[in-house]
Design a protein around this motif. Structure first.
Motif, mmCIF file in Angstrom:
data_model
loop_
_atom_site.group_PDB
_atom_site.id
_atom_site.type_symbol
_atom_site.label_atom_id
_atom_site.label_comp_id
_atom_site.label_asym_id
_atom_site.label_seq_id
_atom_site.Cartn_x
_atom_site.Cartn_y
_atom_site.Cartn_z
ATOM 1 N N UNK A 1 57.564 9.103 30.989
ATOM 2 C CA UNK A 1 57.257 9.460 29.607
ATOM 3 C C UNK A 1 55.790 9.802 29.392
ATOM 4 N N UNK A 2 54.980 9.797 30.458
ATOM 5 C CA UNK A 2 53.581 10.170 30.318
ATOM 6 C C UNK A 2 53.511 11.641 29.935
ATOM 7 N N UNK A 3 52.692 11.984 28.938
ATOM 8 C CA UNK A 3 52.666 13.383 28.469
ATOM 9 C C UNK A 3 52.182 14.347 29.547
ATOM 10 N N UNK A 4 52.753 15.531 29.522
ATOM 11 C CA UNK A 4 52.346 16.603 30.421
ATOM 12 C C UNK A 4 51.433 17.523 29.631
ATOM 13 N N UNK A 5 50.276 17.852 30.206
ATOM 14 C CA UNK A 5 49.370 18.761 29.523
ATOM 15 C C UNK A 5 48.736 19.730 30.508
ATOM 16 N N UNK A 6 48.062 20.731 29.971
ATOM 17 C CA UNK A 6 47.442 21.750 30.816
ATOM 18 C C UNK A 6 45.957 21.465 30.978
ATOM 19 N N UNK A 7 45.307 22.276 31.787
ATOM 20 C CA UNK A 7 43.887 22.075 32.061
ATOM 21 C C UNK A 7 43.020 22.296 30.825
ATOM 22 N N UNK A 8 43.465 23.131 29.898
ATOM 23 C CA UNK A 8 42.682 23.341 28.672
ATOM 24 C C UNK A 8 42.592 22.057 27.853
ATOM 25 N N UNK A 9 43.697 21.308 27.763
ATOM 26 C CA UNK A 9 43.653 20.031 27.048
ATOM 27 C C UNK A 9 42.698 19.070 27.754
ATOM 28 N N UNK A 10 42.757 19.019 29.080
ATOM 29 C CA UNK A 10 41.847 18.150 29.834
ATOM 30 C C UNK A 10 40.391 18.555 29.630
ATOM 31 N N UNK A 11 40.115 19.848 29.621
ATOM 32 C CA UNK A 11 38.749 20.323 29.389
ATOM 33 C C UNK A 11 38.250 19.906 28.012
#
Length: 184
Positions: free
Chosen positions: A37-47
């Protein structure tokens, strides 16, 4: 950014008030597959979360080091017994060989009944805290937090992730087992 820089770190406060750094009985050992259930995100969110890419660039080496030092093929972490969206992960320091930092991450889950949770689909990570010197911030993250977020939210869902080349390290380790030549 200004608003976020003045926001108190609620995860840090909870860890300190509940003494979660030392209380091992409240945690259940898992591997990365158990936190589906850990959210999946892209590199833009991490940046955006890390306020740059420096920590993201260090992430693969931190994760590789964790897997090698733990002598395990699986990424191990701890989940709080009473709260499914609250994790604790231990990572080694790059600067002090024997120092392990504890990373605490609070994230949104579908089945979470927490009145303190933001419940904002644009912000899947509620908060984070690391026990390193710069880990208590709310604007940006330290490299330890960024590494765990990069692995759990991005890298483990990708087919081809490049980790640093280990050939130089293996050569140095191999040299330690060689006999010392005797000078006549």
């Amino acid at each position: 950014m200004l608003q976020r820089s003045t926001t108190p770190n609620v995860v840090q406060a909870r860890v300190e008030v509940d003494n979660l750094r030392l209380r091992n009985a409240q945690w259940r050992r898992l591997n990365y597959c158990d936190v589906a259930d850990f959210p999946i995100f892209d590199l833009n969110y991490l940046k955006d979360l890390t306020v740059g890419i420096y920590q993201i660039n260090l992430a693969s080496s931190y994760i590789q080091d964790k897997l090698l030092r733990d002598n395990d093929e699986e990424f191990q972490l701890d989940q709080h017994f009473n709260e499914p969206g609250f994790l604790r992960i231990r990572l080694y320091s790059r600067f002090r060989n024997a120092t392990r930092h504890q990373i605490f991450i609070s994230y949104e889950t579908d089945n979470r009944d927490d009145e303190n949770a933001a419940h904002n689909p644009n912000e899947p990570i509620n908060g984070y805290y690391c026990t390193c010197q710069s880990g208590a911030r709310t604007l940006g993250t330290c490299a330890h937090v960024a590494s765990v977020l990069w692995y759990l939210g991005f890298a483990r869902h990708q087919e081809n992730i490049k980790y640093p080349d280990m050939s130089l390290l293996n050569t140095v380790l191999d040299a330690a087992d060689r006999e010392i030549p005797h000078n006549p």
